[in-house]
Design an enzyme around this catalytic site. Structure first.
Site, PDB file in Angstrom:
ATOM      1  N   GLU A 182       0.942  -1.183  -0.107  1.00  0.00           N
ATOM      2  CA  GLU A 182       0.011   0.228   0.046  1.00  0.00           C
ATOM      3  C   GLU A 182       0.947   1.265  -0.073  1.00  0.00           C
ATOM      4  OE1 GLU A 182      -4.447  -1.074   1.894  1.00  0.00           O
ATOM      5  OE2 GLU A 182      -2.685  -0.612   3.338  1.00  0.00           O
ATOM      6  N   CYS A 186       3.589   8.615   0.813  1.00  0.00           N
ATOM      7  CA  CYS A 186       3.867   7.782   1.925  1.00  0.00           C
ATOM      8  C   CYS A 186       3.976   6.419   1.123  1.00  0.00           C
ATOM      9  CB  CYS A 186       2.754   7.664   3.074  1.00  0.00           C
ATOM     10  SG  CYS A 186       3.314   6.686   4.275  1.00  0.00           S
ATOM     11  N   CYS A 223       5.451  -6.381   7.349  1.00  0.00           N
ATOM     12  CA  CYS A 223       6.560  -5.810   8.360  1.00  0.00           C
ATOM     13  C   CYS A 223       6.831  -7.178   9.361  1.00  0.00           C
ATOM     14  CB  CYS A 223       6.221  -4.467   9.146  1.00  0.00           C
ATOM     15  SG  CYS A 223       7.680  -3.911   9.856  1.00  0.00           S
ATOM     16  N   CYS A 283       5.295  -3.988  16.349  1.00  0.00           N
ATOM     17  CA  CYS A 283       4.784  -2.871  17.294  1.00  0.00           C
ATOM     18  C   CYS A 283       3.417  -2.978  17.456  1.00  0.00           C
ATOM     19  CB  CYS A 283       5.225  -1.618  16.518  1.00  0.00           C
ATOM     20  SG  CYS A 283       7.091  -1.504  15.929  1.00  0.00           S
ATOM     21  N   CYS A 300       0.703  -0.668  15.735  1.00  0.00           N
ATOM     22  CA  CYS A 300       0.434  -0.510  14.340  1.00  0.00           C
ATOM     23  C   CYS A 300      -0.033  -1.847  13.555  1.00  0.00           C
ATOM     24  CB  CYS A 300       2.015  -0.637  13.730  1.00  0.00           C
ATOM     25  SG  CYS A 300       2.076  -0.420  11.645  1.00  0.00           S
ATOM     26  N   CYS A 358      -1.466   6.960   9.519  1.00  0.00           N
ATOM     27  CA  CYS A 358      -0.121   6.104   9.799  1.00  0.00           C
ATOM     28  C   CYS A 358      -0.759   5.003  10.847  1.00  0.00           C
ATOM     29  CB  CYS A 358       0.392   7.043  10.881  1.00  0.00           C
ATOM     30  SG  CYS A 358       0.852   8.667  10.403  1.00  0.00           S
TER      31      CYS A 358
END
Ligand code: SAH
Length: 337
Positions: free
Chosen positions: A83, A97, A104, A108, A111, A319
């Protein structure tokens, strides 16, 4: 496009060296395909279209938020989701972005990307193609490597892509690479990158106990080492390192935590960017008042601080919300670019 493949293909056909540059110039300025490259012989355009795919990613869906933010879901040739987001600001800024990985490997806790399966590192071409896609929609002037993935785990490809961005209109000073503080990559970045590309550190906590709880990577690379490395960067480049700090209610948003953050960072080498939490499940975001009070503490300590504008929340483009469209939504057909 895969520029190495382009160069190889042109070379094999015995084309002069300037052809690759011509193709790239058209592409970087937003040409929709080889057909538009009118200073190339027609047969060559056709041959390139067959031999060098114009894009290494296909567009799967695209959504536009009420604030004009556009989020695009791409697919790699081998099926991995990627994305990227275009943010349009009222002052005219157009910021991209970009993702460095599909998914990933870090986890975290705040996220959404960390909760999806990790796919793989993206190639420089697959990173650049995200930017080129938006360049075909509009002029662009800023880029942040704050999409899916940890850029310092894929530094070579990220840098190869970043080094091409000026051709699209995005200077190095307007390019920011964000990291959790993955030290091997971060050290290399500090040692090897000569271009004035900006560095951002996702810190989110002023002490190791809390940071390890919300960001497991901190067990491996604790705050003191990571901040020292960022400080080295700020001192050698004489440019402030951005510190990102997502505001989690009752977790990291107390005034004494702001004071600890100020003591950790000092006033000369960092600039703190407070990020309103975009809901992903686990936490509550801090209230406006709480964010204002936290900001005030930093200001009192003369640490430069801003609060990030939230963009694209209604389409999960904000974010921490990039997770390859878990929810059903309207699909807009867009020709693969
Ligand atoms: N892995 C790199 C690049 C991604 S940047 C890094 O973490 O720096 C994405 C930024 O958004 C990071 O600062 C991240 O901590 C922040 N973020 C993650 N989840 C968020 C959420 N739910 N709300 C607001 N910001 C979030």
């Amino acid at each position: 496009m895969d520029l190495a493949l382009l160069e190889r293909t042109l070379h094999e056909r015995g084309e002069p060296a300037f052809r690759a540059r011509q193709v790239w110039e058209w592409t970087a300025r937003g040409a929709p395909g080889y057909a538009a490259m009118t200073n190339l012989p027609l047969p060559l355009r056709d041959e390139l279209a067959a031999a060098v795919p114009f894009s290494t990613l296909s567009v799967e869906t695209e959504r536009e938020a009420r604030d004009g933010t556009v989020k695009t879901l791409f697919r790699t040739g081998d099926g991995h989701p990627v994305e990227a987001v275009l943010m349009r600001y009222r002052d005219g800024r157009r910021s991209l972005c970009l993702s460095s990985q599909s998914g990933c490997p870090l986890t975290c806790t705040f996220c959404a990307t960390g909760t999806m399966a990790f796919g793989r590192n993206l190639s420089a071409s697959e990173i650049l193609v995200q930017a080129l896609h938006f360049r075909r929609l509009t002029e662009v002037d800023h880029a942040v490597f704050m999409g899916m993935g940890e850029p310092m785990l894929n530094l070579d490809e990220v840098l190869a892509a970043a080094r091409r961005l000026p051709d699209l209109g995005i200077t190095h000073r307007r390019t920011t690479i964000s990291t959790v503080g993955w030290l091997p990559g971060l050290r290399r970045f500090v040692d090897e990158v000569d271009e004035p590309i900006r560095l951002a550190l996702s810190l989110h906590a002023p002490d190791d106990g809390l940071r390890s709880r919300i960001m497991p990577v901190n067990e491996r690379y604790p705050i003191a080492d990571v901040v020292a490395e960022c400080l080295r960067h700020a001192q050698t480049t004489r440019r402030r390192v951005f510190v990102e700090y997502v505001m989690l209610a009752g977790v990291n948003d107390a005034p004494e935590q702001a004071r600890a953050l100020a003591a950790l960072l000092g006033r000369d080498h960092f600039k703190v960017n407070l990020i309103p939490y975009n809901p992903t499940g686990l936490y509550e975001g801090s209230s406006r008042d709480r964010i204002a009070a936290f900001r005030h503490e930093l200001e009192r300590a003369r640490v430069p601080v801003t609060v990030r504008l939230t963009r694209g929340r209604d389409i999960e483009a904000a974010c921490g919300q990039l997770a390859a469209a878990p929810k059903p939504h309207r699909h807009t057909a867009v020709p693969a670019g």
